[in-house]
Write an enzyme that holds these catalytic residues in place. Structure first.
Site, short mmCIF file in Angstrom:
data_model
loop_
_atom_site.label_atom_id
_atom_site.label_comp_id
_atom_site.label_asym_id
_atom_site.label_seq_id
_atom_site.Cartn_x
_atom_site.Cartn_y
_atom_site.Cartn_z
N GLU A 289 -1.57 15.53 26.82
CA GLU A 289 -2.31 16.48 27.66
C GLU A 289 -3.22 15.77 28.65
OE1 GLU A 289 -4.69 16.34 23.71
OE2 GLU A 289 -2.64 16.04 24.40
N ASN B 7 -2.22 24.49 20.82
CA ASN B 7 -0.84 24.37 20.37
C ASN B 7 -0.67 24.95 18.97
OD1 ASN B 7 0.87 23.37 22.33
ND2 ASN B 7 0.48 21.23 21.86
N ASP C 109 -8.19 15.67 30.98
CA ASP C 109 -7.65 16.00 29.67
C ASP C 109 -7.87 17.49 29.42
OD1 ASP C 109 -6.81 14.70 26.85
OD2 ASP C 109 -8.28 16.29 26.49
N ILE C 110 -6.84 18.18 28.91
CA ILE C 110 -6.99 19.60 28.59
C ILE C 110 -7.81 19.73 27.31
CG2 ILE C 110 -5.78 21.73 28.01
CD1 ILE C 110 -3.37 20.70 29.58
N ASP D 119 3.60 24.11 26.22
CA ASP D 119 4.37 23.54 27.33
C ASP D 119 4.16 24.33 28.62
OD1 ASP D 119 5.35 21.56 25.71
OD2 ASP D 119 7.36 22.43 25.50
#
Length: 300
Positions: free
Chosen positions: A221, A186, A178-179, A195
């Site tokens: 993500e 964002n 997971d980011i 993106d």
């Protein structure tokens, strides 16, 4: 070299069909010009390598790999019987080429089998319509943004890995990734930049994956890596290498380097596991990494 040998060499070099020889261990010993043109791989890139290393990654019409376990060349070397089939060859540029394959043995002067020979013909013009259908099917299994396998593809691949574990006891592990702080990223930089981050993270996975592993986008993500034929130590090493590579990568935005990190949950398949069980376990381990400060890997 005699004139006869020179003539023979010139003939096979100028065939319109791809031709290659292998020894009994399926190490490629010869690769003609047509093989280079059809596959995109030069002789220097393949001679001395085993076709079992998935250089050309032949698959059948259903997308199943035939390089390990169902290779017609290996079968012919084993039993001496010639074979013909149609397969899809991996081109160096990334796409698939339908080829008609004919295989036979190579023998010494005493008739002993010392290897095999494969002649393959590009039949893409014959299979253009079928390939378009395959591409449409493929599109339904790929994430549009990252071009990674999507959730449906991942679940299908997991079913294959469980079947492989059941039949051949081949272990595999999961990396649930997971980011970190992606929502904040964002909100700060905008979804277009987000993106771009998703794409460069995906490209990091694919560029650094082993040929027989699979990385896909689980959703948002979140990403999932299916790592084949691995033990706990190697799974952790692979996961940590990916984590560090992502952390040391960046995109440029308004003359600034933008970095992200990932957190990872890593686990090996266990007896009596199901797809739901192993994913839930990996997900729980991922959140332990989040709770531990992020940008780390938790194994369990």
């Amino acid at each position: 070299m005699t004139l006869e040998q020179e003539s023979y060499k010139r003939i096979i070099e100028n065939l319109h069909d791809g031709l290659y020889f292998v020894d009994k261990n399926r190490v490629i010993t010869y690769w003609n010009k047509a093989a280079e043109e059809i596959s995109g791989f030069s002789a220097d890139e393949v001679v001395g390598k085993s076709c079992a290393d998935n250089i050309l990654t032949h698959v059948d019409s259903e997308g199943n790999s035939i390089c390990k376990g169902r290779c017609p060349l290996a079968a012919t070397i084993a039993d001496g019987q010639p074979r013909e089939t149609e397969v899809y060859m991996h081109h160096k540029a990334g796409h698939r080429i339908p080829v008609s394959v004919r295989v036979n043995t190579l023998t010494d002067n005493d008739g002993n089998i010392i290897g095999g020979v494969e002649l393959f013909t590009d039949i893409s013009s014959q299979a253009a319509s079928a390939l378009r259908v395959k591409e449409l099917e493929k599109m339904a299994l790929l994430d549009n943004l990252t071009q990674l396998p999507n959730r449906n593809y991942i679940e299908s691949e997991l079913e294959k890995r469980f079947e492989e574990k059941k039949r051949f006891d081949v272990p595999f592990g999961l990396l649930f990734m997971d980011i970190d702080h992606f929502k904040v990223f964002n909100d700060t930089h905008g979804h277009d930049v987000g993106d771009e981050v998703l794409k460069f993270v995906a490209e990091t996975f694919t560029a650094n994956a082993r040929p027989f592993d699979l990385f896909g986008r689980w959703g948002g993500e979140e990403f999932l890596g299916i790592i084949r034929n691995v033990d706990g130590e190697n799974l952790g090493m692979i996961g940590d290498r990916i984590r560090q590579l992502v952390g040391n990568s960046y995109i440029m935005h308004q003359d600034k380097k933008l970095h992200v990190t990932i957190s990872i949950g890593a686990t090996l398949v266990e007896e009596n596991d199901t797809i739901d069980k192993i994913i839930k376990r990996a997900d729980t381990l991922l959140y332990k990494s989040k709770e531990s400060g992020r940008n780390c890997l938790t194994m369990g």
